[in-house]
Design an enzyme around this catalytic site. Structure first.
Site, PDB file in Angstrom:
ATOM      1  N   GLN A 160     -14.628  -3.985  45.314  1.00  0.00           N
ATOM      2  CA  GLN A 160     -14.791  -5.429  45.087  1.00  0.00           C
ATOM      3  C   GLN A 160     -16.262  -5.803  45.228  1.00  0.00           C
ATOM      4  O   GLN A 160     -16.874  -5.587  46.273  1.00  0.00           O
ATOM      5  CB  GLN A 160     -13.950  -6.242  46.087  1.00  0.00           C
ATOM      6  CG  GLN A 160     -14.016  -7.746  45.804  1.00  0.00           C
ATOM      7  CD  GLN A 160     -13.090  -8.570  46.689  1.00  0.00           C
ATOM      8  OE1 GLN A 160     -12.570  -8.084  47.695  1.00  0.00           O
ATOM      9  NE2 GLN A 160     -12.883  -9.817  46.312  1.00  0.00           N
ATOM     10  N   ASP A 204     -15.202 -10.421  31.170  1.00  0.00           N
ATOM     11  CA  ASP A 204     -16.119  -9.778  32.126  1.00  0.00           C
ATOM     12  C   ASP A 204     -17.455  -9.564  31.435  1.00  0.00           C
ATOM     13  O   ASP A 204     -17.510  -9.109  30.294  1.00  0.00           O
ATOM     14  CB  ASP A 204     -15.504  -8.432  32.577  1.00  0.00           C
ATOM     15  CG  ASP A 204     -16.254  -7.831  33.760  1.00  0.00           C
ATOM     16  OD1 ASP A 204     -17.479  -7.595  33.639  1.00  0.00           O
ATOM     17  OD2 ASP A 204     -15.638  -7.578  34.803  1.00  0.00           O
ATOM     18  N   ILE A 205     -18.532  -9.895  32.131  1.00  0.00           N
ATOM     19  CA  ILE A 205     -19.874  -9.839  31.528  1.00  0.00           C
ATOM     20  C   ILE A 205     -20.340  -8.394  31.280  1.00  0.00           C
ATOM     21  O   ILE A 205     -21.152  -8.150  30.378  1.00  0.00           O
ATOM     22  CB  ILE A 205     -20.883 -10.623  32.421  1.00  0.00           C
ATOM     23  CG1 ILE A 205     -22.065 -11.111  31.613  1.00  0.00           C
ATOM     24  CG2 ILE A 205     -21.327  -9.813  33.629  1.00  0.00           C
ATOM     25  CD1 ILE A 205     -22.879 -12.193  32.336  1.00  0.00           C
ATOM     26  N   HIS A 218      -9.757 -11.708  41.996  1.00  0.00           N
ATOM     27  CA  HIS A 218      -9.647 -11.680  40.530  1.00  0.00           C
ATOM     28  C   HIS A 218      -8.858 -10.455  40.098  1.00  0.00           C
ATOM     29  O   HIS A 218      -8.806  -9.452  40.800  1.00  0.00           O
ATOM     30  CB  HIS A 218     -11.027 -11.674  39.872  1.00  0.00           C
ATOM     31  CG  HIS A 218     -11.949 -10.621  40.410  1.00  0.00           C
ATOM     32  ND1 HIS A 218     -12.647 -10.777  41.580  1.00  0.00           N
ATOM     33  CD2 HIS A 218     -12.266  -9.392  39.954  1.00  0.00           C
ATOM     34  CE1 HIS A 218     -13.365  -9.694  41.823  1.00  0.00           C
ATOM     35  NE2 HIS A 218     -13.140  -8.827  40.851  1.00  0.00           N
ATOM     36  N   HIS A 221      -8.457  -7.729  36.924  1.00  0.00           N
ATOM     37  CA  HIS A 221      -9.071  -7.186  35.707  1.00  0.00           C
ATOM     38  C   HIS A 221      -7.967  -6.826  34.708  1.00  0.00           C
ATOM     39  O   HIS A 221      -6.993  -6.147  35.080  1.00  0.00           O
ATOM     40  CB  HIS A 221      -9.806  -5.873  36.017  1.00  0.00           C
ATOM     41  CG  HIS A 221     -10.980  -6.000  36.925  1.00  0.00           C
ATOM     42  ND1 HIS A 221     -12.280  -5.982  36.465  1.00  0.00           N
ATOM     43  CD2 HIS A 221     -11.068  -6.122  38.275  1.00  0.00           C
ATOM     44  CE1 HIS A 221     -13.118  -6.073  37.490  1.00  0.00           C
ATOM     45  NE2 HIS A 221     -12.406  -6.163  38.608  1.00  0.00           N
TER      46      HIS A 221
HETATM   47  P1  5GP Z   1     -15.027  -6.394  41.149  1.00  0.00           P
HETATM   48  O1  5GP Z   1     -15.826  -5.142  41.254  1.00  0.00           O
HETATM   49  O2  5GP Z   1     -15.439  -7.413  42.206  1.00  0.00           O
HETATM   50  O3  5GP Z   1     -13.544  -6.161  41.134  1.00  0.00           O
HETATM   51  O4  5GP Z   1     -15.362  -7.002  39.733  1.00  0.00           O
HETATM   52  C1  5GP Z   1     -16.261  -8.042  39.515  1.00  0.00           C
HETATM   53  C2  5GP Z   1     -16.471  -8.126  38.029  1.00  0.00           C
HETATM   54  O5  5GP Z   1     -17.149  -9.326  37.744  1.00  0.00           O
HETATM   55  C3  5GP Z   1     -17.357  -6.983  37.482  1.00  0.00           C
HETATM   56  O6  5GP Z   1     -16.603  -6.218  36.542  1.00  0.00           O
HETATM   57  C4  5GP Z   1     -18.548  -7.712  36.856  1.00  0.00           C
HETATM   58  O7  5GP Z   1     -18.967  -7.137  35.641  1.00  0.00           O
HETATM   59  C5  5GP Z   1     -18.033  -9.120  36.679  1.00  0.00           C
HETATM   60  N1  5GP Z   1     -19.063 -10.146  36.797  1.00  0.00           N
HETATM   61  C6  5GP Z   1     -20.025 -10.218  37.751  1.00  0.00           C
HETATM   62  N2  5GP Z   1     -20.790 -11.316  37.552  1.00  0.00           N
HETATM   63  C7  5GP Z   1     -20.279 -11.942  36.471  1.00  0.00           C
HETATM   64  C8  5GP Z   1     -20.646 -13.151  35.796  1.00  0.00           C
HETATM   65  O8  5GP Z   1     -21.591 -13.866  36.145  1.00  0.00           O
HETATM   66  N3  5GP Z   1     -19.906 -13.502  34.704  1.00  0.00           N
HETATM   67  C9  5GP Z   1     -18.844 -12.744  34.278  1.00  0.00           C
HETATM   68  N4  5GP Z   1     -18.191 -13.168  33.202  1.00  0.00           N
HETATM   69  N5  5GP Z   1     -18.473 -11.605  34.903  1.00  0.00           N
HETATM   70  C10 5GP Z   1     -19.192 -11.209  35.982  1.00  0.00           C
END
Ligand code: 5GP
Ligand code: ZN
Length: 139
Positions: free
Chosen positions: A94, A31-32, A100, A102
């Protein structure tokens, strides 16, 4: 694959990622913006928005990947625990609409706050909720 989807671009290789593992159908990468270093995401390579529209039979492969990548994350970071979290919809945090999981390494007293919890108002309220869910199961 959709052009606007960040994770589709990562899966097809047009957007770079720090890859840690892949199978024919799954990809795991860092995760970035990690909760803690080593925070890893697992995605299906094929675009699907949420758990509820997932139509590939990836269950076994996903569980094995969670176990082997999760164990490696714990080893590499020295973590004492690991959260597996999967968000569906904005109300559930999300941000990226490509399903995805985590994998978040955890440490004693690391300060990450758990969600607040509250008991049901009565045993009846709990019984009624369980019944409502049972009545909506479409297995
Ligand atoms: P969500 O909140 O949708 O469950 O998590 C999305 C995750 O994707 C976040 O923790 C965010 O930091 C990560 N993320 C968003 N954009 C990128 C990206 O371009 N590259 C990577 N490696 N992670 C990303
Ligand atoms: Zn996608």
């Amino acid at each position: 694959m959709t052009d606007e989807c960040l994770f589709c671009r990562i899966a097809e290789g047009t957007l770079p990622c720090a890859k840690v593992y892949e199978t024919d159908r799954l990809l795991a990468f860092l995760d970035i913006n990690p909760a803690f270093p080593g925070h890893t995401l697992i995605i299906p390579k094929r675009h699907v928005e949420t758990l509820f529209t997932l139509d590939e039979p990836i269950g076994d492969e996903l569980l094995l990947t969670m176990r082997c990548v999760g164990a490696a994350v714990m080893e590499a970071t020295g973590a004492a625990g690991l959260n597996v979290i999967q968000n569906n919809g904005r109300a559930a945090w999300q941000q990226v609409d490509h399903v995805h999981w985590h994998l978040i390494p955890r440490f004693p007293d690391d300060g990450l706050a758990p969600w607040k919890q509250e008991a049901y108002g009565s045993p009846d309220a709990m019984r009624i909720m369980a019944e409502a869910i049972r009545n909506n199961i479409r297995a």
